[in-house]
Design a protein around this motif. Structure first.
Motif, short mmCIF file in Angstrom:
data_model
loop_
_atom_site.label_atom_id
_atom_site.label_comp_id
_atom_site.label_asym_id
_atom_site.label_seq_id
_atom_site.Cartn_x
_atom_site.Cartn_y
_atom_site.Cartn_z
N ARG A 237 0.81 -1.23 0.00
CA ARG A 237 0.00 0.00 0.00
C ARG A 237 0.84 1.27 0.00
O ARG A 237 0.28 2.37 0.02
CB ARG A 237 -0.92 0.01 1.22
N SER A 238 2.17 1.16 0.00
CA SER A 238 3.00 2.37 0.03
C SER A 238 4.33 2.11 -0.66
O SER A 238 4.65 0.99 -1.05
CB SER A 238 3.25 2.83 1.48
N LEU A 239 5.09 3.17 -0.80
CA LEU A 239 6.41 3.19 -1.44
C LEU A 239 6.29 3.02 -2.96
O LEU A 239 5.20 2.81 -3.50
CB LEU A 239 7.36 2.16 -0.83
N ASP A 240 7.44 3.15 -3.63
CA ASP A 240 7.47 3.21 -5.08
C ASP A 240 8.80 2.64 -5.56
O ASP A 240 9.81 2.70 -4.84
CB ASP A 240 7.33 4.67 -5.52
N LYS A 241 8.82 2.12 -6.76
CA LYS A 241 10.06 1.59 -7.33
C LYS A 241 11.19 2.62 -7.29
O LYS A 241 12.36 2.27 -7.09
CB LYS A 241 9.83 1.10 -8.75
N SER A 242 10.84 3.90 -7.48
CA SER A 242 11.87 4.95 -7.50
C SER A 242 12.56 5.11 -6.16
O SER A 242 13.68 5.63 -6.09
CB SER A 242 11.26 6.28 -7.93
N ASP A 243 11.92 4.66 -5.07
CA ASP A 243 12.55 4.71 -3.75
C ASP A 243 13.68 3.69 -3.62
O ASP A 243 14.47 3.76 -2.67
CB ASP A 243 11.53 4.44 -2.65
N PHE A 244 13.75 2.74 -4.57
CA PHE A 244 14.68 1.62 -4.45
C PHE A 244 15.68 1.56 -5.61
O PHE A 244 16.35 0.55 -5.79
CB PHE A 244 13.92 0.30 -4.33
#
Length: 286
Positions: free
Chosen positions: A77-84
């Motif tokens: 339900r949270s975070l994004d590929k761009s965070d990783f």
């Protein structure tokens, strides 16, 4: 008797157990922005029609290299590929392609649809191997937390039943980090199930621990030494249920539910090296 909702909420609320989690997330954003500036990258490639069905591709500097697919966590339900993006750099420098997938976040999509989206992502990547110059016979899937659940579901997928052109062994290996493989406790964790809306039927149908591996792909597991008893139980459960193909559990003393991602990305770390071992082609005489 302890209230199961309170118990499971405490066991699975990893952020509450990590006081400096805002700092870790901020650091990841900065490191990921740096990774996108300093590595070749194709961003926000559509693998499906929904706005969440996008992936980032970091190409290796050699043709025909294996592909590591990373699925992020965040309780679906949270975070994004761009965070990783930060996880990609050292794998690319070691000679591997990296894809990071997104999905529609809950509650806009239920977990069953998120699983279907990841199936579409893996199928899309397999079919576009020639275009992106990677080895379709060496696709390894990695996931963290809810992403490890999704990675395990990819290892349980019966690909030819999805589409007849897909091979049963589409996924050649797995890296499962701090995952949730039995969803029954999650539906009692009110802090997250308010969005997920899992019932008993959903929990059973979407738990990879109660499914066989569809193909005998080797995999490794890891959970932080500082994580809760439930995350450690989940990690041991998938290792036991799929023990025929479990290659190793990487010990991570002093690591928590978030810093395990740093270990995965760190060149020379035992978790990084074990992951490289899954990506590397077997000897010619194997």
């Amino acid at each position: 008797m302890q209230n199961p909702g309170e118990y499971y909420s405490r066991q699975y609320n990893a952020r509450a157990a990590i006081p400096d989690h805002p700092y870790i997330f901020t650091r990841w954003v900065k490191e990921s922005a740096h990774a996108r500036r300093t590595n070749a990258a194709l961003l926000d490639i559509a693998y499906g029609e929904a706005s969440g069905e996008r992936l980032d591709f970091f190409p290796a500097n050699r043709g025909g290299a294996p592909l590591l697919v990373f699925i992020h966590g965040g309780w679906w339900r949270s975070l994004d590929k761009s965070d990783f993006s930060f996880v990609a750099g050292n794998y690319v420098r070691a000679g591997f392609n990296v894809a990071l997938t997104n999905y529609t976040l809950a509650p806009a999509a239920p977990i069953a649809e998120i699983v279907r989206q990841q199936l579409r992502a893996l199928a899309w990547l397999y079919r576009h191997a020639e275009q992106y110059d990677f080895d379709a016979q060496r696709i390894v899937v990695a996931g963290h937390s809810a992403g490890a659940h999704l990675a395990a579901m990819m290892m349980a997928a019966r690909w030819p039943l999805l589409e007849p052109d897909l091979p049963a062994d589409l996924v050649k290996g797995g890296i499962l980090m701090s995952g949730i493989f039995d969803l029954e406790p999650v539906r009692h964790a009110d802090f997250v199930n308010a969005d997920l809306k899992l019932d008993a039927e959903d929990a059973g149908a979407l738990s990879p621990a109660w499914m066989p591996q569809a193909h005998p792909a080797p995999f490794i597991t890891a959970v932080g030494g500082l994580e809760s008893d439930e995350f450690k139980r989940q990690n041991a459960l998938i290792a036991e249920r799929w023990k025929e193909n479990h290659r190793s559990d990487v010990p991570l003393p002093g690591t928590n539910h978030l810093t395990i991602c740093d270990a995965f990305a760190q060149s020379g770390h035992p978790l990084f090296e074990a992951s490289i071992g899954l990506l590397s082609p077997p000897p010619a005489d194997a």
